[in-house]
Design an enzyme around this catalytic site. Structure first.
Site: not given
Ligand code: S3P
Length: 735
Positions: A615, A469, A326, A642
């Site tokens: 995670d 995400q 980000r 994942k």
């Molecule tokens: C993340 C969100 C998570 C996580 C990923 C990083 C992020 O995924 O598993 O490693 O940086 O927004 P999801 O949004 O699919 O849960």
């Protein structure tokens, strides 16, 4: 085993192909054809072929495969002669370095492209030439590109593919135009420049004087000007269009550099040079790894984890992956210069960084976690020169989709084999509802092509799954969409995007489960300090908990409440974890975490903690295996999509180590027991590789973990930190 192989043209490439297959006993007979009587004689004497023929018609009688290895401009004539013969069911293939030209010549000769002609191009060579240089190892670990057309017979392709594989080559398939474009850019253009530069200096007359001062840079840049002029003359004539296209683009870039030098525009020069340097580093790392991995003919970097150990000391794990991604995205879109510290120099975050460089953002670093981003503002991104390759990084692809849906230009996002299997409809569908035009491969998988020039409209979206995400992707699109964009999540997920937007001065309203942005504001550059990643710290939280007599301090870890599920779960299991020196750094809470070994017990994991530890489950399953009693996880079906299907892959690995683990559609049931040694597979999933490394602390015998190269995506120095605190895991030496 095939019958008769005919190789027409006994130079280095043809000779090496013939000799290699002959030595491997793949063909009943290898017949050579060459215009030069001396080459024919040598080919037989050197064991390159079984026999030679002067005449094509005689050689090709009863041939099963005919390999055309003549210079590219001789191909047209050769194909004309072949077209007059009865070739039966023989498969034709060639080794020309430009494919459009060969296909054109074949069409001309045969009236249409023969279905059993498989065009090919081995990317291998040597400064030596002639049949006497034939080398059976020439193609080992080299790429061979086949460019079958739609009408090409699948069995013929398979056969040619197999022959190259026999020689140790890595075969890839590509479209003809793509091949010619790629080769023009990466091989033909550099040769043209090298020949051109040396000639330009040499013909000035004062050449002796100039070359006397030429040092390593000149030598390296012009090495390829020592290549065979006749062969290269052929290649440029054969691949004219693609070379010209690439040359024109390069000329425009060269003109821009000229202007920058002329105008004394240091900023522009620094931008180009930094981008180039880092692009080279980034890609050579990826390519080196891939070449190495390909060379092993599998993805197999093996970690060998020896049993036992006690943890002690204090460490700082690398920067938070989510925040690092980000920081690059928002820093690029901000006005002004953003300084980032603690940036994660792992492949995933570097893929995001490279993507923004590709879109014209000048980014300095990373150097020891420091990155300087010269923001271009919300509307300052430029079209990337080609598809953006995001490696293994789902976060990059999903977040970028939202952002790119609102740009004025088209983009294509691609990734590695694992990323290519991951679902993207979860972002594509809601973005389309906002007005985006996004094309995906079958079932919503990557690559994604995102069309620019769309006017997005804000909307209120209730996410069907708890995904940060997806939320972030839509909020980023919302920065550009008319009106307001609200995302409602079914359960709290990490809120780094909301926090960081505010840090850049962009208003975000959060009310309960809803986050809202409206367009029309701007991002102002800021300073970001990335805390250590709790997802990386998690391996050590579990490690120190399960290894008797351990005490470890993890410094400066991000403890954002949307990320601390792992601490809560371990505490529920009886873990001894305490937070010290709690503080806030740049809008994110941070603490030092002390962890001591503890007797863990199995629990029913509360479902509301699942998104907050999403995670960390691979390593939490290891904790469960070491706990007394049964641990049950439910409501975690997201784990199946994942980097791997983490439920199945972990269950398989635990079972292989003698742990009772029963996968369920949305979770797993694990009975605490003793852990044995054995072979486990991470399926290229970084967190699984690291989780099984931790399991070794309580294993009774060594654990060999396959497919660990992707640990570098999130935790490049995992092995050295693990060794530093007492985990006995290292890369297995190659035999
Ligand atoms: C993340 C969100 C998570 C996580 C990923 C990083 C992020 O995924 O598993 O490693 O940086 O927004 P999801 O949004 O699919 O849960």
């Amino acid at each position: 085993m095939i019958g008769r192989l005919v190789v027409v043209g006994l130079g280095l490439i043809g000779g090496s192909f013939a000799k290699g297959l002959r030595e491997r006993g793949v063909c009943r007979e290898v017949v050579g054809v060459d215009l030069d009587p001396q080459s024919r004689q040598l080919a037989v004497e050197l064991g390159v072929v079984d026999r030679c023929e002067e005449h094509l018609a005689v050689a090709c009688q009863g041939a099963e495969v005919i390999q055309l290895a003549v210079p590219i401009l001789a191909m047209e004539k050769l194909l004309g002669e072949l077209a007059k013969l009865d070739l039966g069911a023989a498969v034709l293939t060639d080794v020309g370095s430009a494919k459009g030209n060969v296909v054109r010549a074949a069409r001309l000769a045969f009236g249409e492209m023969p279905a059993r002609f498989v065009p090919g191009h081995p990317i291998a060579g040597s400064e030596q030439s002639g049949v006497e240089a034939a080398n059976v190892e020439l193609f080992r670990r080299h790429k061979v590109i086949l460019t079958p057309l739609q009408q090409t017979d699948a069995q013929a392709v398979q056969l040619v593919d197999r022959l190259w594989c026999e020689l140790g080559a890595d075969v890839e398939h590509m479209q003809v135009e793509h091949h010619d474009h790629v080769l023009a850019a990466t091989s033909h253009l550099p040769h043209l420049l090298a020949f051109g530069l040396v000639d330009s200096l040499a013909k000035r007359g004062e050449n002796l004087e100039i070359f006397r001062y030429a040092a390593g840079g000149f030598r390296d840049f012009t090495r390829i000007a020592g290549s065979d002029p006749v062969m290269w003359h052929d290649i440029f004539l054969a691949n004219r269009e693609a070379v010209l296209r690439n040359l024109d683009v390069f000329r425009a870039d060269l003109d821009a550099l000229r202007e920058a030098v002329d105008a004394g525009d240091g900023h522009q020069l620094l931008g180009v040079f930094t981008r180039a340097r880092v692009a080279r580093e980034h890609f050579s790392k990826i390519l080196a790894r891939r070449a190495y991995v390909d060379a092993m003919h599998s993805n197999d970097l093996i970690f060998l984890a020896n049993p036992g150990g006690t943890l002690s000391g204090r460490i700082r794990v690398p920067g938070d992956k989510s925040i690092s991604h980000r920081s690059i995205m928002l820093g690029s879109l901000a006005e002004g210069t953003t300084e980032v510290e603690g940036f994660l120099e792992g492949e995933d975050a570097l893929a995001t960084l490279q993507a923004f460089r590709d879109m014209g953002v000048v980014i300095e670093g990373p150097h020891h976690g420091r990155v300087t981003i010269h923001g271009v503002g919300l509307h300052g991104l430029q079209p990337p020169p080609g598809p953006i390759y995001l490696g293994n990084s789902g976060t990059s692809m999903r977040l970028l989709s939202g952002l790119l849906a609102a740009q004025s230009f088209d983009t294509t996002l691609t990734g590695d084999a694992s990323l290519t299997k991951r679902p993207m409809n979860r972002v594509a569908k809601p973005l389309r509802a906002m007005g985006a035009l996004i094309e995906t491969a079958a079932e919503g998988r990557p690559p994604l092509t995102i069309r620019g020039g769309r006017r997005l409209g804000g909307m209120t979206y209730e996410m069907p799954m708890a995904s940060a995400q997806v939320k972030s992707s839509l909020l980023l699109a919302g920065l550009y969409a008319a009106g307001t964009t609200t995302v409602i999540e079914p359960a709290p997920t990490r809120d780094h995007t909301e926090r960081m937007l505010r840090g850049f001065g962009y208003p975000v309203a959060v009310e309960g489960k809803a986050a809202t942005v409206e367009s029309g504001h701007k991002l102002t550059a800021t300073h970001i300090e990335v805390p250590a990643d709790i997802s990386s710290a998690a391996f050590f939280l579990v490690a120190a908990s399960i290894a008797e007599g351990s005490e470890l301090l993890l410094e400066h870890v991000g403890i954002n409440p949307t990320r601390t599920g792992v601490i809560d779960i371990l505490k529920l299991m009886g873990g001894d974890i305490s937070l010290e020196n709690q503080r806030e750094v740049g809008g994110e809470p941070v603490a030092d975490i002390r962890v001591r070994s503890a007797k863990l017990k199995g629990i029913d994991i509360p479902e509301d903690l699942v998104p907050l530890a999403i995670d960390e489950f691979p390593v939490l399953f290891v904790a469960a295996a070491c706990a007394e009693g049964r641990t049950v996880l439910r409501g975690a079906e997201e784990l199946r999509v994942k980097e791997s299907d983490r439920i199945q892959v972990m269950a398989d690995g635990l079972l292989a180590l003698g742990v009772k683990a029963e996968p369920t559609p949305d979770g797993i049931i694990i009975e605490g027991s003793s852990i044995g040694g054995g072979e486990v597979h991470s399926h290229g999933d970084h967190r699984i590789a690291m989780a099984f490394s931790v399991a070794s602390l309580r294993a009774t015998a060594p654990i060999r973990i396959h497919d660990c190269a992707n640990v570098a995506t999130s935790f490049p120095n995992f092995l050295s930190l693990a060794a530093q605190v007492g985990i006995r895991v290292s890369e297995e030496a190659k035999s």
